[in-house]
Design a protein around this motif. Structure first.
Motif, PDB file in Angstrom:
ATOM      1  N   VAL A  21      -3.235  77.123  -5.815  1.00 55.35           N
ATOM      2  CA  VAL A  21      -3.168  76.418  -7.207  1.00 55.35           C
ATOM      3  C   VAL A  21      -4.455  75.664  -7.182  1.00 55.35           C
ATOM      4  CG1 VAL A  21      -0.759  76.410  -7.399  1.00 55.35           C
ATOM      5  CG2 VAL A  21      -1.852  74.477  -6.108  1.00 55.35           C
ATOM      6  N   HIS A  22      -5.480  75.464  -6.299  1.00 50.80           N
ATOM      7  CA  HIS A  22      -6.715  75.053  -6.409  1.00 50.80           C
ATOM      8  C   HIS A  22      -7.695  76.041  -6.491  1.00 50.80           C
ATOM      9  CE1 HIS A  22      -8.890  70.916  -6.144  1.00 50.80           C
ATOM     10  NE2 HIS A  22      -9.725  71.944  -6.391  1.00 50.80           N
ATOM     11  N   GLU A  23      -7.882  76.862  -7.181  1.00 51.37           N
ATOM     12  CA  GLU A  23      -8.691  77.913  -7.207  1.00 51.37           C
ATOM     13  C   GLU A  23      -9.793  77.536  -8.318  1.00 51.37           C
ATOM     14  OE1 GLU A  23      -8.388  79.195  -4.545  1.00 51.37           O
ATOM     15  OE2 GLU A  23      -6.413  78.347  -4.453  1.00 51.37           O
ATOM     16  N   HIS A  24     -11.067  78.338  -8.121  1.00 48.56           N
ATOM     17  CA  HIS A  24     -12.000  78.006  -9.183  1.00 48.56           C
ATOM     18  C   HIS A  24     -12.768  79.132  -9.510  1.00 48.56           C
ATOM     19  CE1 HIS A  24     -11.923  73.388  -9.401  1.00 48.56           C
ATOM     20  NE2 HIS A  24     -12.155  73.406  -8.010  1.00 48.56           N
ATOM     21  N   LEU A  25     -13.551  79.376 -10.777  1.00 47.37           N
ATOM     22  CA  LEU A  25     -14.326  80.401 -11.101  1.00 47.37           C
ATOM     23  C   LEU A  25     -15.645  79.918 -10.851  1.00 47.37           C
ATOM     24  CD1 LEU A  25     -11.919  81.940 -13.638  1.00 47.37           C
ATOM     25  CD2 LEU A  25     -12.145  82.483 -11.320  1.00 47.37           C
TER      26      LEU A  25
ATOM     27  N   THR B 249      -6.493  77.723 -11.779  1.00 50.02           N
ATOM     28  CA  THR B 249      -7.726  77.259 -11.545  1.00 50.02           C
ATOM     29  C   THR B 249      -7.587  75.787 -11.720  1.00 50.02           C
ATOM     30  OG1 THR B 249      -8.354  77.673 -13.892  1.00 50.02           O
ATOM     31  CG2 THR B 249      -8.993  79.225 -12.318  1.00 50.02           C
ATOM     32  N   GLY B 250      -8.093  75.246 -10.676  1.00 47.94           N
ATOM     33  CA  GLY B 250      -7.750  73.614 -10.463  1.00 47.94           C
ATOM     34  C   GLY B 250      -9.137  72.979 -11.059  1.00 47.94           C
ATOM     35  N   GLY B 251      -9.501  73.076 -12.147  1.00 50.91           N
ATOM     36  CA  GLY B 251     -10.631  72.474 -12.642  1.00 50.91           C
ATOM     37  C   GLY B 251     -11.580  73.563 -13.273  1.00 50.91           C
TER      38      GLY B 251
ATOM     39  N   PRO C 147     -13.217  76.248  -3.717  1.00 55.65           N
ATOM     40  CA  PRO C 147     -14.501  76.823  -3.436  1.00 55.65           C
ATOM     41  C   PRO C 147     -15.819  76.275  -3.955  1.00 55.65           C
ATOM     42  CG  PRO C 147     -13.668  78.197  -5.185  1.00 55.65           C
ATOM     43  CD  PRO C 147     -12.470  77.221  -4.763  1.00 55.65           C
ATOM     44  N   THR C 148     -15.808  74.719  -3.660  1.00 54.43           N
ATOM     45  CA  THR C 148     -16.762  73.921  -4.087  1.00 54.43           C
ATOM     46  C   THR C 148     -17.596  73.400  -2.786  1.00 54.43           C
ATOM     47  OG1 THR C 148     -15.233  71.730  -4.214  1.00 54.43           O
ATOM     48  CG2 THR C 148     -15.574  73.344  -6.058  1.00 54.43           C
ATOM     49  N   GLY C 149     -17.667  71.876  -2.724  1.00 51.31           N
ATOM     50  CA  GLY C 149     -18.224  71.204  -1.557  1.00 51.31           C
ATOM     51  C   GLY C 149     -19.890  71.816  -1.599  1.00 51.31           C
TER      52      GLY C 149
ATOM     53  N   PRO D  32     -11.444  72.528 -19.182  1.00 51.91           N
ATOM     54  CA  PRO D  32     -12.437  71.643 -18.549  1.00 51.91           C
ATOM     55  C   PRO D  32     -11.826  70.227 -18.375  1.00 51.91           C
ATOM     56  CG  PRO D  32     -13.453  72.728 -20.786  1.00 51.91           C
ATOM     57  CD  PRO D  32     -11.806  73.132 -20.588  1.00 51.91           C
ATOM     58  N   TYR D  33     -12.531  69.607 -17.122  1.00 50.67           N
ATOM     59  CA  TYR D  33     -12.139  68.212 -16.646  1.00 50.67           C
ATOM     60  C   TYR D  33     -11.875  67.382 -17.529  1.00 50.67           C
ATOM     61  CZ  TYR D  33     -13.068  70.245 -11.846  1.00 50.67           C
ATOM     62  OH  TYR D  33     -12.936  71.139 -10.770  1.00 50.67           O
ATOM     63  N   LEU D  34     -10.623  66.601 -17.355  1.00 49.42           N
ATOM     64  CA  LEU D  34     -10.493  65.363 -17.890  1.00 49.42           C
ATOM     65  C   LEU D  34     -11.148  64.146 -17.236  1.00 49.42           C
ATOM     66  CD1 LEU D  34      -6.840  65.934 -18.558  1.00 49.42           C
ATOM     67  CD2 LEU D  34      -8.130  65.420 -20.392  1.00 49.42           C
TER      68      LEU D  34
ATOM     69  N   PHE E  18      -4.163  70.961 -16.793  1.00 49.84           N
ATOM     70  CA  PHE E  18      -5.265  70.187 -16.999  1.00 49.84           C
ATOM     71  C   PHE E  18      -5.292  69.660 -15.708  1.00 49.84           C
ATOM     72  CE2 PHE E  18      -3.697  70.903 -21.222  1.00 49.84           C
ATOM     73  CZ  PHE E  18      -4.907  70.967 -21.929  1.00 49.84           C
ATOM     74  N   LYS E  19      -6.801  69.239 -15.375  1.00 48.10           N
ATOM     75  CA  LYS E  19      -7.126  68.560 -14.341  1.00 48.10           C
ATOM     76  C   LYS E  19      -7.789  67.246 -14.513  1.00 48.10           C
ATOM     77  CE  LYS E  19      -8.895  68.509  -9.805  1.00 48.10           C
ATOM     78  NZ  LYS E  19      -9.684  69.649  -9.268  1.00 48.10           N
ATOM     79  N   ALA E  20      -7.367  65.949 -13.978  1.00 53.10           N
ATOM     80  CA  ALA E  20      -7.974  64.918 -14.113  1.00 53.10           C
ATOM     81  C   ALA E  20      -8.800  64.694 -13.091  1.00 53.10           C
ATOM     82  CB  ALA E  20      -7.040  63.457 -14.418  1.00 53.10           C
TER      83      ALA E  20
HETATM   84 ZN   LIG Z   1     -11.606  71.541  -6.810  1.00 55.41          ZN
END
Ligand SMILES: [Zn+2]
Length: 472
Positions: A100-104, A134-136, A371-373, A165-167, A200-202
């Protein structure tokens, strides 16, 4: 994999007509499929069903119409005549992962996140992920469009719960809007929900008023809100009615003594208080109780924090990256390993202890990878690594698999169809050459990923993007 009878390694030209629930696959997708037949029997399998129950040996699963039509002891459940039969002696079937915290997107340059959805969805599926949130989103429409393309059979990938898109309030990210007030938060939710976003992701600079407006509007539509917070504390967000918090407790600013309302004191300021926190002491236990009372789920994203921590192994999957991105991460890794002052030396083990305490107290722990940082968190590979890290955290392999399957599905409201293995549920299954109920690292040995009963070839999915992840 031994195929005993009814040999049906389907190529594009021979594709069997899709059943009612399955899409018609495009030629690009059929190239990744190794098993697609009206009825498939998986025999002599070890089944880890995702509920946390012990592994069952000697099971036969009959897959029909995208579902698990029947399952039981191989001595009792027999494959109908002419069925494509795959002998899984010595192998294990687990549910498709639900993370649940994936990204594209992925960090490609200073402050820039490249839109890598095209390669990422294949890598996620290859790693055993059949459902993901996608978590954001910094891609605009990409998350929504790839979800549609996958559902239509025009792209290979997991079923996606696509985030808008992020809030966020005023911030310095190049790919993120500065929302001005609560009314804009409401409009943002309305617009993106109408466009097809299902969660949605705040983010770190949101105000309580904006978060309250967003949660209210999302809940009206029965959609959920998660947050990587900073300006709003976990306790405040729980009272506002947020559904989920990201990054375990590492984004909590609840313990910053001079915290100003609606102001992010800086991620590091919050993390210094978390590194010093005692999991057995009253302030932390009170926060855990509040989150559990308010039914707020917590997402563990240890994979991204591991890349910040000195002395940790090189993460898996770097070879699929574009050579420049691989080199960029390797330089980051060297810098991290030489940083004697890193707060992560104490923060990373503390993160594990706090999450474990939350789950052991009855909290709903979910898994994701983020997959950020500074890079190095490679989809698919990182989902497997996340399960290994949950075992390092103190969960049994069976518990870790449940966190990465049924817990995610339950949170997303999809548990009636996916997240565990049972007759009647969707045939989203990962065939593993080994026994992850004993050795969690065996989750890396994925042989086939079934999504709605169609078996995808992880090697082909990976080969199709290898060395190019970073371009698309
Ligand atoms: Zn993230």
């Amino acid at each position: 994999m031994r195929i005993l009878r009814g040999l049906l390694l389907i190529s594009a030209a021979l594709a069997v007509p899709a059943s009612a629930q399955q899409p018609t696959f495009s030629n690009a997708v059929t190239g990744f499929i190794k098993i697609n037949a009206p009825v498939v029997a998986l025999t002599n399998a070890r089944v880890v069903d995702g509920t946390g129950a012990p592994a069952k040996e000697g099971q036969t699963l009959i897959l029909r119409g995208g579902n698990i039509a029947e399952m039981g002891d191989s001595s009792r459940v027999k494959a109908p005549e002419g069925t494509t039969t795959i002998d899984l002696t010595g192998k294990t079937v687990i549910p498709g992962l639900v993370m649940v915290h994936e990204h594209l997107y992925y960090p490609t340059g200073p402050g820039v996140y490249g839109q890598l959805g095209g390669s990422f969805v294949r890598l996620y599926l290859a790693g055993g992920v059949t459902t993901m949130r996608t978590g954001g989103n910094v891609n605009g429409f990409m998350d929504l469009k790839l979800k549609e393309l996958i559902d239509r059979g025009e792209a290979a990938g997991p079923s996606i719960d696509a985030t808008a898109p992020y809030l966020n309030g005023p911030n310095s990210f190049q790919q993120m809007r500065d929302m001005k007030d609560a009314d804009e938060a409401r409009k943002h939710v309305t617009y993106w929900a109408d466009m097809g976003a299902t969660s949605f992701k705040a983010y770190m600079q949101i105000s309580r008023a904006q978060l309250r407006a967003a949660v209210k509007e999302a809940h009206k539509r029965r959609l959920k809100v998660t947050g990587h917070l900073c300006s709003v504390t976990y306790a405040e967000a729980a009272e506002i009615g947020i559904d989920n918090l990201e990054h375990g407790f590492l984004a909590s600013t609840d313990f910053v003594t001079d915290k100003q309302p609606d102001v992010c004191p800086g991620q590091q300021t919050g993390q210094r208080t978390i590194a010093a926190l005692d999991p057995a002491a009253e302030p932390f236990k009170a926060l855990v109780k509040k989150l559990i009372d308010r039914k707020v789920a917590l997402t563990s994203t240890l994979t991204v924090f591991e890349t910040f921590t000195p002395g940790r192994p090189m993460p898996p999957g770097l070879d699929v990256l574009l050579p420049q991105l691989k080199q960029q991460f390797e330089q980051n890794y060297q810098r991290t390993s030489q940083n004697q002052q890193s707060i992560y030396a104490t923060l990373f083990p503390k993160a594990l202890a706090l999450e474990r305490a939350f789950a052991r107290a009855g909290g709903m722990l979910l898994a994701g990878t983020d997959p950020t940082g500074g890079g190095g968190v490679v989809p698919g590979y990182s989902n497997q690594r996340q399960l290994e890290l949950l075992v390092e955290e103190g969960f049994t392999p069976l518990e870790a698999i449940r966190i990465g399957t049924l817990n995610g599905a339950t949170f997303l409201g999809r548990d009636a169809r996916v997240g565990s293995i049972a007759a009647g549920k969707q045939a989203d299954l990962v065939v593993i050459d080994g026994d992850p109920s004993r050795t969690i690292a065996d989750v890396r040995r994925v042989e086939t990923v079934f999504k709605q009963g169609v078996g995808f070839d992880p090697a082909k999915l990976i080969a199709s993007v290898s060395g190019k992840v970073g371009l698309w």
